[in-house]
Design an enzyme around this catalytic site. Sequence first.
Site, PDB file in Angstrom:
ATOM      1  N   PRO A 151     -14.646  15.735  34.121  1.00 16.00           N
ATOM      2  CG  PRO A 151     -13.460  17.621  33.409  1.00 16.00           C
ATOM      3  CD  PRO A 151     -13.540  16.611  34.520  1.00 16.00           C
ATOM      4  CB  THR A 157      -9.031  21.344  29.823  1.00 21.31           C
ATOM      5  OG1 THR A 157      -9.964  20.598  30.610  1.00 21.31           O
ATOM      6  CG2 THR A 157      -8.164  20.373  29.028  1.00 21.31           C
ATOM      7  CG  HIS A 192      -7.397  14.739  28.314  1.00 14.25           C
ATOM      8  ND1 HIS A 192      -7.354  16.117  28.337  1.00 14.25           N
ATOM      9  CD2 HIS A 192      -8.582  14.435  27.745  1.00 14.25           C
ATOM     10  CE1 HIS A 192      -8.457  16.608  27.792  1.00 14.25           C
ATOM     11  NE2 HIS A 192      -9.221  15.613  27.430  1.00 14.25           N
ATOM     12  N   GLY A 198      -7.035   6.603  35.541  1.00 12.60           N
ATOM     13  CA  GLY A 198      -6.661   5.271  36.005  1.00 12.60           C
ATOM     14  C   GLY A 198      -7.271   4.842  37.326  1.00 12.60           C
ATOM     15  NE  ARG A 245     -10.779   2.445  34.916  1.00 10.95           N
ATOM     16  CZ  ARG A 245     -10.562   3.726  34.628  1.00 10.95           C
ATOM     17  NH1 ARG A 245     -10.615   4.667  35.559  1.00 10.95           N
ATOM     18  NH2 ARG A 245     -10.281   4.090  33.380  1.00 10.95           N
ATOM     19  NE  ARG A 273     -10.656   5.266  28.623  1.00 11.68           N
ATOM     20  CZ  ARG A 273      -9.496   5.856  28.843  1.00 11.68           C
ATOM     21  NH1 ARG A 273      -9.117   6.128  30.087  1.00 11.68           N
ATOM     22  NH2 ARG A 273      -8.713   6.197  27.824  1.00 11.68           N
TER      23      ARG A 273
END
Lengths: 373, 373, 373, 373
Positions: D79, D156, D252, D285, D287, D307
Amino acid sequence: MRLEPINLFDYEARARPLLSHNNWEFIEAGAMDEITTARNRSAFEDITLRPRFLIDATERKIATTVLGEAISFPVMISPTDGHGLAYSEAECATARGAGMSKTLMMCSTSSHCSLEEIAAAATGPLWFQLSHRGYGPTENLVQRAEAAGYKAIVLTIDAPIPTPKERDIRNRFVRPGEMGNFREFLKQTADTGDDVDPPNWEMPSAPPLTWQDLEWLRSLTNLPIVFKGVRTAEDARLALEHGANAIMVSTHGGRRMDTTMSSIEALPEIVTATAGRVEIYVDSGVRRGSDVLKALALGATAVSVGRPLYWGLAVNGAEGVHHMLELLREEFNRAMAYCGQNSVDDLEERLLNIPREWGPVRTENDIVERLPF
Amino acid sequence: MRLEPINLFDYEARARPLLSHNNWEFIEAGAMDEITTARNRSAFEDITLRPRFLIDATERKIATTVLGEAISFPVMISPTDGHGLAYSEAECATARGAGMSKTLMMCSTSSHCSLEEIAAAATGPLWFQLSHRGYGPTENLVQRAEAAGYKAIVLTIDAPIPTPKERDIRNRFVRPGEMGNFREFLKQTADTGDDVDPPNWEMPSAPPLTWQDLEWLRSLTNLPIVFKGVRTAEDARLALEHGANAIMVSTHGGRRMDTTMSSIEALPEIVTATAGRVEIYVDSGVRRGSDVLKALALGATAVSVGRPLYWGLAVNGAEGVHHMLELLREEFNRAMAYCGQNSVDDLEERLLNIPREWGPVRTENDIVERLPF
Amino acid sequence: MRLEPINLFDYEARARPLLSHNNWEFIEAGAMDEITTARNRSAFEDITLRPRFLIDATERKIATTVLGEAISFPVMISPTDGHGLAYSEAECATARGAGMSKTLMMCSTSSHCSLEEIAAAATGPLWFQLSHRGYGPTENLVQRAEAAGYKAIVLTIDAPIPTPKERDIRNRFVRPGEMGNFREFLKQTADTGDDVDPPNWEMPSAPPLTWQDLEWLRSLTNLPIVFKGVRTAEDARLALEHGANAIMVSTHGGRRMDTTMSSIEALPEIVTATAGRVEIYVDSGVRRGSDVLKALALGATAVSVGRPLYWGLAVNGAEGVHHMLELLREEFNRAMAYCGQNSVDDLEERLLNIPREWGPVRTENDIVERLPF
Amino acid sequence: MRLEPINLFDYEARARPLLSHNNWEFIEAGAMDEITTARNRSAFEDITLRPRFLIDATERKIATTVLGEAISFPVMISPTDGHGLAYSEAECATARGAGMSKTLMMCSTSSHCSLEEIAAAATGPLWFQLSHRGYGPTENLVQRAEAAGYKAIVLTIDAPIPTPKERDIRNRFVRPGEMGNFREFLKQTADTGDDVDPPNWEMPSAPPLTWQDLEWLRSLTNLPIVFKGVRTAEDARLALEHGANAIMVSTHGGRRMDTTMSSIEALPEIVTATAGRVEIYVDSGVRRGSDVLKALALGATAVSVGRPLYWGLAVNGAEGVHHMLELLREEFNRAMAYCGQNSVDDLEERLLNIPREWGPVRTENDIVERLPF
């Protein structure tokens, strides 16, 4: 008025434009990828001091003795090849600089000046560094060194084969000048008709010197023998068994073999292995007075400097060497004061914090803790 | 409208163009290779927080006391030399800024304003930092500080000798202004005919203060004495034995002796050695509110900041100091909220993860684990 | 006169402008973020040597055998894809270069020349690297290799799926030339009417080879089988159980899977797991003679080099490969001399210091210390 | 033809010129000095894989379930605030992209689209991320989420106070658009005459949600509750005691509090503390596909990405999100193949080597080894 150099790195920076590119590179370079050369410096920086305060350390005793020779502070001049690279008067100037600082110079077999010329110029104690180049030359050199008043033989053990540095190969570096110590010897052997190859800067002896030859070496002289280049507990124990009077931990400035540990990293296991039976010296990477304190706290009696002597010479001859040494003295004094220490005889390992990564090492017989904890 | 600085690094960046090069370098520089100065910062960054959630921490108690003095949050102003370097009103402005933030300022012996002037300007509690410069000056300063309402003496122990920073030497830095605390004293001693050297910024006393002098120092005042500059368990224990009322762990911002550990790395062994018998403060490297929490979780009662006060002063005088402190307060509040903490009195080491490389250290008597595990 | 390359990095630098961008990138690239490729190098550099002195090591025995094949020093040629990328004569030139240095070449399934062509050109021993691409092709290749005089099958186990490197994808890299080993095979299967897909450079077999297939593979040939790509103690044990005659620790140069350990980091656990029952070889990251000594001291019988053969080829064909190998020989000799070693058969782990960070690893059954202490 | 992005970093690079500076910075920034954000990445890279070979892993099962919801591979969408920052159709496009990849999307309280709009657009399972902003809004949101078919509430817990990122402050960043989830609610409360502040992007609730409120939250819905933001063993245990149905380890994205550990570093202690009693997810993190395998091998059931969804959206809307996920799927498949794994249900910690520096951590009750050795 231009500022005087205020630390050894200043001397390095000022020497650079004064030297030819090739001579500069010869001085600065390390072996191959220069990993050990860099590590010699970073390892010193990774050790931290444990400063102690509210102690009157204004009456500091920093003078000491090395094999009985008095030196005004525990920093000596390491033996390095031909100082004419940096200054016309070569080792004679270095010797005067060392003498002004009342410390000891170790003179290299591969000097530009002969050992007799250096002895004539020197005002402080001298030791003779021996690169074995065969029985004849070694006998000649040792006997001449003793006759000229040198107080010890510093036997380099960590250069078993010629290993030119890669920067020097790229530069097609040709060492200027002739080897001062062999001028007379060559003439003499020519006169006697002996078949002796003219020594050159790089050529090691064949056969090389071994532990078995040390009795013979001992027989040549009454001078004490310092084993230079010891990097392991194993060789330190062997050196003791073969009558070493002192041990010099050295990586040859990282100039001969790459990816060995730094000298200061190797020191603790050698101190442990020798258990106080001989004096230990250290070179390779000493640039700050705090490095001197660190080495002594780990068990060394004194340190010595190599590349910085070229820098001092290049910038200002004997005066440059002297001033370079005085900067180290001042910094060492400061480190002593901050650690609340009155005497170089009292420095102990508890003045330092050692990086935890410096774990135990595995030697031939056993695992050796770097430090006794 | 231009944005206000939003963290201490902003103050640093904005102060730079407002200061002369030499004053700027004086403020920023560390000793020699500035390894300790860098380490003061990186060590804080290497500690990680263990945040705790779903706790109502909106009613946070961040006010605390230091030696009984109430401060609105556990950040104080470290004693630093002449604030006139950064702002014309010097320490008087700093004191007003600290007062606006309801915290304590430690005033340096080497201030531009006299301690009496600062006391007159201050609206918050003051401690007097003492650099011993001889028995006469010390007696004079301590008695004046007590008379002027200072609440404690902060005795700097980690500057045994003058050690100008290399950047200052290169800049031929001359400190502007005169030492406010000695204007009257010099006049007074001149009047009595006593032979007293005029103190200067750098000159330490001869003979230096030692542990033996502490009884004498104690006899001069009823004020509590904080030992500033303790970096080892050994000195922490000695400080307790000599009646320290509190200990300030400090590397002097890395400005005096290079390659010591950072303050925050040294803190755990000192906390262990003092076992809660005195308050512990820390400075050197505090730049973020999370640093404050880290120091307190490791056992400190409060921290203080040095270089940042110059930055605040340079940018905006007393208001700049105040705002710089308020930024730290806001960040500290935030760190408290993220760690679910309601009170500075409850911070414990279990809020942190300490890098494993921070292994045990070896002290005079024993091996001390940095943390009790 | 232009200086000859003096180390492998020189060959790399000189090869670059001689190759097309795409071919260069194909050779240099590692998988994804190239973390393993970088680690292959840094891990070698982080191991330090424990040099030993005053030993006559002029009569060094550096010749050894690998599965009974004599090689003049413990450096072999790793199997790599089509050497035509770097030089027109491709593997035939490489084989001649290896032969001039009296060492062994492992020939890739994905070569430009056919295995028979290479065998005809070679003057030294050959092993055949097998990429399984289905039962038919494998049977064909193995039998042809045995017939052509190859002395072992090097079974690549660490390429289970096609994983083009990202640099190659960006370059839309198309491999030049055809796969020499499949020219005849395709023609032959076409003649027989069998339905065989033409192999391409990347396509792995379906179904892939598994431990269960090894008995079948064994049945095809009497040649010894080397398992290439083993990276864990678990797979090393399985390889032994499945009749491996030797193990080659390899990360495939970091070209297939990123963020695995480097080969040299994995070596100790594999040496421990196999307990001397088979020979161990290592590739990935070998660039200096000291790397060879490090690998052997940790238990390897020999190492091999991959990317450097392309560099040698590109610069000077067979002569370039030969000279590249001779540089490694000279450096290895030097490392042996500095470590006082007379024979590759005597190298032991006590010649090294291993970084303490290389802690124990956790395998399927147990925790394995990297080194037996 | 232009090459498609081949990894997530390509999406990042291509998104940059497509976004306004301020929106770009909002997406990329981490809290304060962005130390945790960087650590989230480096910690993944420091873990190494232990690849296993000669296993037929072509029939890989990478589909899994999260709280009973089937997802096609263990990567979900985290989210994150208003996706309109990156793409006009905002969360509706993201939901379609996730659905194309047959995975789950967690929808933020602070979305541009309303939860009902997202539900209407979605083709895959949805969870609703809850930022508590007071009892009224929370009750409203939870009940609407349940009514709209959301399958879980993701609470959260790691944003107790507003903490705007420094880059956003410098940019005077104003979030575009309105909060979709509050359009109706505000109108509704206006109609009833209740006095409810209009929620904004940043405002947390007063009083904040605490462990005491969880019974109340439980009473609002039958949906399972995932605790997002747990970073310590302590909070993991508390979450279990308060009826957590799953735990999501998250920093976060390093966007709220700096200098906490990375998520992947925190995972082991949380896995140990929960002992298999609930599912664990991880974000921050991720990726590369190998990151997914690493997280699962350490005990996570699935990971999610934050992201990267903005990058995918910015480049190509729903298709971009889908393709970004497919790249991760392909890479994860590849990592599975290289580790010889047939099923996400079998991944175990012995597939990894963990950096030795990741020592034990000290929790409230005890010292917890990061890994069970």
